[in-house]
Design an enzyme around this catalytic site. Structure first.
Site, PDB file in Angstrom:
ATOM      1  N   THR A 250       0.849  -1.196   0.000  1.00 42.19           N
ATOM      2  CA  THR A 250       0.000   0.000   0.000  1.00 42.19           C
ATOM      3  C   THR A 250       0.881   1.240   0.000  1.00 42.19           C
ATOM      4  O   THR A 250       1.756   1.382   0.846  1.00 42.19           O
ATOM      5  CB  THR A 250      -0.932  -0.037   1.233  1.00 42.19           C
ATOM      6  OG1 THR A 250      -1.896  -1.063   1.023  1.00 42.19           O
ATOM      7  CG2 THR A 250      -1.649   1.288   1.433  1.00 42.19           C
TER       8      THR A 250
ATOM      9  N   HIS B 186      -7.166 -10.944  -1.157  1.00 43.43           N
ATOM     10  CA  HIS B 186      -6.594 -10.511   0.128  1.00 43.43           C
ATOM     11  C   HIS B 186      -7.493 -11.038   1.252  1.00 43.43           C
ATOM     12  O   HIS B 186      -8.549 -10.488   1.528  1.00 43.43           O
ATOM     13  CB  HIS B 186      -6.520  -8.988   0.169  1.00 43.43           C
ATOM     14  CG  HIS B 186      -5.671  -8.428   1.278  1.00 43.43           C
ATOM     15  ND1 HIS B 186      -5.243  -9.187   2.348  1.00 43.43           N
ATOM     16  CD2 HIS B 186      -5.174  -7.178   1.487  1.00 43.43           C
ATOM     17  CE1 HIS B 186      -4.508  -8.419   3.154  1.00 43.43           C
ATOM     18  NE2 HIS B 186      -4.455  -7.195   2.653  1.00 43.43           N
TER      19      HIS B 186
ATOM     20  N   ASN C 289      -4.398 -10.080   7.151  1.00 43.18           N
ATOM     21  CA  ASN C 289      -4.090  -8.793   7.794  1.00 43.18           C
ATOM     22  C   ASN C 289      -5.271  -8.050   8.409  1.00 43.18           C
ATOM     23  O   ASN C 289      -5.260  -6.821   8.485  1.00 43.18           O
ATOM     24  CB  ASN C 289      -3.326  -7.887   6.815  1.00 43.18           C
ATOM     25  CG  ASN C 289      -1.919  -8.414   6.563  1.00 43.18           C
ATOM     26  OD1 ASN C 289      -1.496  -9.390   7.197  1.00 43.18           O
ATOM     27  ND2 ASN C 289      -1.178  -7.792   5.673  1.00 43.18           N
TER      28      ASN C 289
ATOM     29  N   TYR D  55      -8.472  -7.721   7.524  1.00 46.37           N
ATOM     30  CA  TYR D  55      -9.520  -7.112   6.703  1.00 46.37           C
ATOM     31  C   TYR D  55     -10.751  -8.023   6.601  1.00 46.37           C
ATOM     32  O   TYR D  55     -10.856  -9.011   7.310  1.00 46.37           O
ATOM     33  CB  TYR D  55      -8.938  -6.698   5.346  1.00 46.37           C
ATOM     34  CG  TYR D  55      -7.818  -5.681   5.520  1.00 46.37           C
ATOM     35  CD1 TYR D  55      -8.096  -4.400   5.994  1.00 46.37           C
ATOM     36  CD2 TYR D  55      -6.478  -6.018   5.300  1.00 46.37           C
ATOM     37  CE1 TYR D  55      -7.076  -3.470   6.206  1.00 46.37           C
ATOM     38  CE2 TYR D  55      -5.457  -5.094   5.510  1.00 46.37           C
ATOM     39  CZ  TYR D  55      -5.767  -3.817   5.967  1.00 46.37           C
ATOM     40  OH  TYR D  55      -4.764  -2.905   6.184  1.00 46.37           O
TER      41      TYR D  55
END
Ligand code: 8OZ
Length: 358
Positions: free
Chosen positions: A26, A176, A179, A181
């Site tokens: 990111t 994804h 982490n 999310y």
């Protein structure tokens, strides 16, 4: 002698020129209004096309999936057109690039959400972490639990983004599911307090993950879909009471899909290599992409020992556009400038020097 790390590998349907992967990073340099990447991104990714595979920065599947300012999206025609310039340029350099499909869930803020709405998650909760807003680092807003009836719409948003990724010329997608999310908020029992078909047992907590994978496979062949997991990471304040019990059946079931790769965050991103990821690694039968804290020696050794097929490097790729050439030559690496990681322009993004100027 050529180390195995630098030899070609086929991950599902992806023919890679080497086993060095650029990890998703990111960088907060997309247009905040439109979620479009720019010509600067074309330069940034093209400079790094020496990687066997680039996994793009986390890219939101929908406006609701956005949690930080200036992150890109892959859900509008303009975003598709902007990414197309990146994929064409990477391909022209002989590189491969997949897009990381991202929904942040509760790691968001009302000031970033459409119409100032509350972020969504598995359950009503407030994540103990920070996001970046227009006013700087801020605690996330209180999230509401997704209604059972809304889950097909969220899955459809992933499918739509996967379709957009195809139109944008990506070689595939990485889901994804790491982490802290959205997908992990469902998987891990610290954040999933649901009492319906998406909560309780591991099978139920993993239902969203597999619904989404099934959706992605309506758009892409399995050999072009990868999944990123971080079973032991407390990223964004997430927790699970028994990661091995949660992830053992998940990985066993993933084995049946013939996916391009499993991308494992071995420990905590940018932090310690905590957790018994070796036990989980042994369960996985497909291409294995290892990430977190690798350097030249440990990457070469892990691939030489056949314990990993690919190694994903994060921060070294920020500061070293020609990381593969440097690793091959055992050349010194540029230092990372920690002040230019998130946001800004070309400084700390496209101005790190290569050994041999392009
Ligand atoms: C650092 C800053 C913001 C987001 C992740 C997408 O951890 C991220 C992220 C990392 O997966």
């Amino acid at each position: 002698m050529t180390e195995k790390l630098f030899t070609p590998f086929t991950a599902g349907d992806l023919d890679l020129k080497n086993r060095v992967v650029m990890a998703p990073l990111t960088r907060n340099r997309a247009d905040d209004e439109t979620g479009e990447v720019s010509d600067l991104h074309v330069t940034y990714y093209t400079q790094r096309a020496g990687a066997g595979l680039i996994v793009s920065e986390g890219t939101q599947i929908s406006p609701e999936g956005k949690g930080y300012i200036q992150t890109p999206g892959i859900h509008t025609p303009a975003q598709v057109a902007a990414w197309r310039k990146v994929t064409d340029a990477v391909h022209a350099q002989g590189g491969k690039i997949v897009v990381q499909l991202w929904h942040v869930g509760a790691v968001s803020h009302t000031s970033i959400q459409p119409d100032g709405q509350a972020p969504v998650s598995a359950s009503a909760l407030t994540m103990s972490t920070k996001t970046f807003t227009h006013d700087g680092f801020a605690a996330p807003s209180a999230a509401r639990a997704l209604e059972l009836s809304e889950i097909p719409r969220v899955v459809q948003d992933y499918v739509h983004a996967a379709q957009c990724a195809k139109e944008a010329g990506f070689d595939g997608v990485e889901l994804h599911a790491a982490n802290g999310y959205l997908i992990e908020q469902f998987l891990k029992d610290g954040t999933n307090k649901r009492t319906d078909a998406y909560g309780g047992s591991v099978e139920n907590r993993a239902r969203l993950l597999f619904d989404v994978i099934d959706g992605l496979l309506t758009v892409w062949d399995a050999g072009r879909v990868g999944v990123r997991l971080s079973p032991f990471s407390p990223a964004n304040g997430i927790s699970d009471s028994d990661p091995l019990a949660t992830y053992t059946p998940v990985i066993e079931r993933l084995n049946g899909y013939g996916l391009a790769f499993l991308h494992m965050v071995e420990g905590e991103t940018g932090g310690a290599r905590i957790g018994d990821f070796d036990t989980l690694r042994k369960l996985w039968q497909g291409p294995y992409m290892a990430n977190n804290g690798y350097d030249r020696d440990s990457a070469i050794a892990r691939v030489a020992a056949d314990e990993a097929d690919m190694i994903a490097f994060g921060r070294p790729f920020i500061a070293n556009p020609d990381l593969v050439a440097r690793l091959k030559a055992d050349a010194p690496l540029n230092d990372l400038d920690g002040d230019t990681l998130y946001g800004g322009g070309e400084k700390g993004f496209t101005d790190y020097p290569a050994l041999t100027p392009a």
